[in-house]
Design a protein around this motif. Structure first.
Motif, short mmCIF file in Angstrom:
data_model
loop_
_atom_site.label_atom_id
_atom_site.label_comp_id
_atom_site.label_asym_id
_atom_site.label_seq_id
_atom_site.Cartn_x
_atom_site.Cartn_y
_atom_site.Cartn_z
N CYS A 62 0.16 -1.57 0.24
CA CYS A 62 0.29 -0.07 -0.04
C CYS A 62 1.00 0.85 0.04
N ASP A 64 0.02 3.72 1.55
CA ASP A 64 0.20 4.58 3.02
C ASP A 64 1.17 3.49 4.02
N GLY A 142 -1.01 1.88 9.10
CA GLY A 142 -1.59 2.62 7.73
C GLY A 142 -2.26 4.15 8.24
N GLY A 144 -5.34 5.13 7.72
CA GLY A 144 -6.58 5.05 7.04
C GLY A 144 -7.14 4.11 8.14
N CYS A 145 -6.36 2.97 9.02
CA CYS A 145 -6.89 2.21 10.17
C CYS A 145 -6.24 2.71 10.40
N GLY A 186 -11.74 1.31 7.02
CA GLY A 186 -10.02 1.62 7.39
C GLY A 186 -9.74 0.25 6.15
N CYS A 187 -10.55 -0.44 4.98
CA CYS A 187 -10.25 -1.16 4.50
C CYS A 187 -9.71 -2.46 4.92
N CYS A 274 -6.19 -3.13 9.24
CA CYS A 274 -6.90 -3.25 7.64
C CYS A 274 -5.85 -4.71 7.11
N ALA A 276 -4.14 -5.05 4.33
CA ALA A 276 -3.02 -5.18 4.54
C ALA A 276 -2.14 -4.58 5.32
N ARG A 278 0.64 -5.34 7.80
CA ARG A 278 2.48 -5.97 7.19
C ARG A 278 2.78 -5.82 8.49
N LYS A 416 -11.67 6.27 -0.82
CA LYS A 416 -11.61 5.44 -0.57
C LYS A 416 -12.77 6.10 0.47
N GLY A 440 -6.18 -0.18 -0.17
CA GLY A 440 -4.24 -1.06 -0.09
C GLY A 440 -3.84 -0.85 -1.30
S1 SF4 Z 1 -4.73 -0.67 2.53
FE1 SF4 Z 1 -5.92 1.43 3.46
S2 SF4 Z 1 -5.95 1.51 5.71
FE2 SF4 Z 1 -3.97 0.06 4.91
S3 SF4 Z 1 -2.65 1.27 5.24
FE3 SF4 Z 1 -3.66 1.42 3.17
S4 SF4 Z 1 -4.67 2.95 2.76
FE4 SF4 Z 1 -4.35 2.96 4.91
#
Ligand code: SF4
Length: 505
Positions: A62, A64, A142, A144-145, A186-187, A274, A276, A278, A416, A440
């Motif tokens: 992602c 982010d 990230g 968003g989450c 938060g994806c 999310c 993603a 990691r 998103k 993501g």
């Molecule tokens: S997948 Fe979505 S919530 Fe997760 S870091 Fe990427 S943009 Fe942010």
């Protein structure tokens, strides 16, 4: 410690680009269980392809790449100052290589440091232990989450669930409420780390710490194990679906810790990560810094392929949009339509929107596509290339978006998680649409960029600048249309009704 720098860089690169096997397994199961041909299934197809693309090209999963957070255990006698310095250098190097996005912003001046180093960035947690090796764990979570984290002080009143009391039933309600509230912002599908008890600050820290457990482990405490299983079942009845499009899976994991609390307070802290998700770790030889073992992954095993199809299966019903766009074209679109954009678009997120409220745009936005995206970019000579470019959370632009549409004639906003009533009204009044990209899917979207045509407002830093891109076949779904329709509002309402049925008598 001749190998320390290389080992740490490899840890960061692998964490950013190669999703761990337990998360891959959970995402495969989620995709297999989703109803075929739904929007959620389409989103999952793109996500699975994106995971493969990131691993194949060692590109950021992602764009982010989050707040790098390191948990380090060292044997007695190891110089922690030296390790900290080496980690900082590795973070800066990974940023220079485009494996991490420059994400560190001075909270007073707003200036991006450009290398992910800054006050309290990256985040470190050091512990001593009695083992002979050094252990370094890293999580990249990230923004968003992170915004979807939630902390409840029980007793409290919750939408659709009534009162949450100071007992396990109250805790259960809080966790389910956090999943419902997060929707796709938060994806989703997300992974939950939860802490019952402690104080506000440490509760959040312990909740995030639960994200270092593997998704398939079982809590050694039978009460918490049962609660984790129950939450998985119930949260996945809600119907949030991938990206909040509505669908079967809302979460891929729930891990809960309990800590003592003061008699006068009872917090439930939820860390929402999310899809993603990691996080990786390494064990290092304490004298050479060489990696002796990976945590969460076995590098001797081939990386399992995720994609079930070529990313986004075209049906022939997609609508191709070539900017500049007209009101009439926008009014012809409805929620659920899939569009493919071919042509030019501009990125713009928080700083750009704030700028546009006081200044005219540096480019012509009439009929334009405005993409909420903070890409990872690399410059070679005069030429910029996109290394990762998925959508960012749009809701942050809710205070500005309606004015930007009205003043400058933007026809398409892509992001998103959806936007609120003010933007929805502006879409209707001025003839524009909101498209939800797949959060993501940074590698998937980066591959649609044919050329970087220019950049404005670079003084805001790479993620916040206004990038001028030419794309081909950029796929997204109309989730808010020019007729007042909003998939986000519909899913929130429907999932809220289901949430209400999860109250226990
Ligand atoms: S997948 Fe979505 S919530 Fe997760 S870091 Fe990427 S943009 Fe942010």
């Amino acid at each position: 410690m001749e190998f320390l720098a290389g080992s740490l860089l490899e840890l960061i690169v692998q964490t950013s680009t190669n999703l761990p096997p337990d998360v891959r397994a959970a995402m495969s199961l989620t995709a297999a269980g989703e109803t075929p041909k739904t929007q959620s299934a389409q989103a999952l197809d793109i996500i699975l392809s994106n995971i493969d693309m990131a691993a194949d090209d060692t590109g950021a999963i992602c764009q982010d790449t989050g707040m790098p957070t390191f948990v380090v255990h060292t044997p007695v006698g190891v110089n922690q100052i030296h390790i900290r310095k080496a980690i900082r250098e590795a973070v800066a190097e990974a940023t220079r290589l485009g494996k991490l996005r420059p994400n560190s912003v001075d909270s007073i001046t707003g200036k991006n440091s450009g290398n992910n180093l800054g006050a309290e960035t990256p985040v470190f947690h050091f512990e001593q232990w009695e083992e002979d090796e050094i252990e370094v764990k890293l999580i990249l979570k990230g923004g968003g989450c992170e915004n979807m984290n939630a902390q409840y002080s029980v007793p409290c009143q919750l939408d659709h669930l009534g009162r949450a009391d100071r007992n396990l039933e109250g805790v259960r309600k809080c966790i389910l409420h956090a999943v419902w509230k997060a929707q796709g912002l938060g994806c989703a599908p997300g992974a939950l780390g939860v802490c019952i008890g402690s104080d506000r600050a440490h509760g959040y820290e312990l909740a995030k710490g639960q994200l270092f457990r593997t998704l398939d482990d079982v809590n050694p405490d039978p009460v918490l194990a049962q609660m984790e299983a129950e939450i998985m079942q119930e949260a996945n009845k809600l119907g949030v679906g991938a990206m909040g499009f509505g669908g079967k899976a809302s979460v891929i994991g729930c891990k809960i810790a309990a800590a003592d609390r003061l008699p006068a307070r009872f917090f439930v802290s939820v860390a929402y990560d999310c899809w993603a998700f990691r996080r990786l770790g390494v064990r290092l030889d304490a004298s050479s810094g060489a990696i002796t073992r990976w945590l969460y992954r076995d590098p001797s095993r081939p990386v399992e392929r995720m994609a079930r199809s070529e990313g986004f299966a075209l049906t022939g019903r997609e609508v191709t949009l070539t900017p500049p766009l007209t009101k009439a074209q926008m009014r012809a679109l409805r929620v659920g339509d899939v569009v493919l954009i071919t042509g030019e678009m501009f990125t713009g997120r928080d700083n750009v929107h704030a700028y546009l409220m006081k200044n005219p745009p540096p480019v012509d936005l009439n009929g334009a596509v405005l993409y909420h995206c903070g890409p990872v970019m690399l410059q070679e000579g005069e030429r910029w290339t996109v290394k990762a470019a998925g959508p960012t959370t749009s809701m942050r632009e809710e205070p500005y978006q309606a004015d930007v549409i009205k003043r400058y004639g933007v026809r398409v906003v892509i992001g998103k998680g959806g936007m609120g009533p003010k933007t929805l009204a502006a879409l209707q009044e001025f003839g524009a649409v909101y498209l939800n990209g797949i959060g993501g899917a940074a590698q998937f979207y980066a591959r649609t960029v044919e050329e970087v045509l220019g950049v404005n407002l670079l003084e805001f830093g790479i993620p916040e600048a206004m990038w001028h891109l030419r794309v081909k076949g950029f796929a997204a779904i109309v989730t808010m249309d020019a007729h007042g329709g909003s998939l986000h509002a519909d899913v929130q309402h429907a999932t809220g009704e289901v949430l209400g049925t999860l109250q226990k008598a």
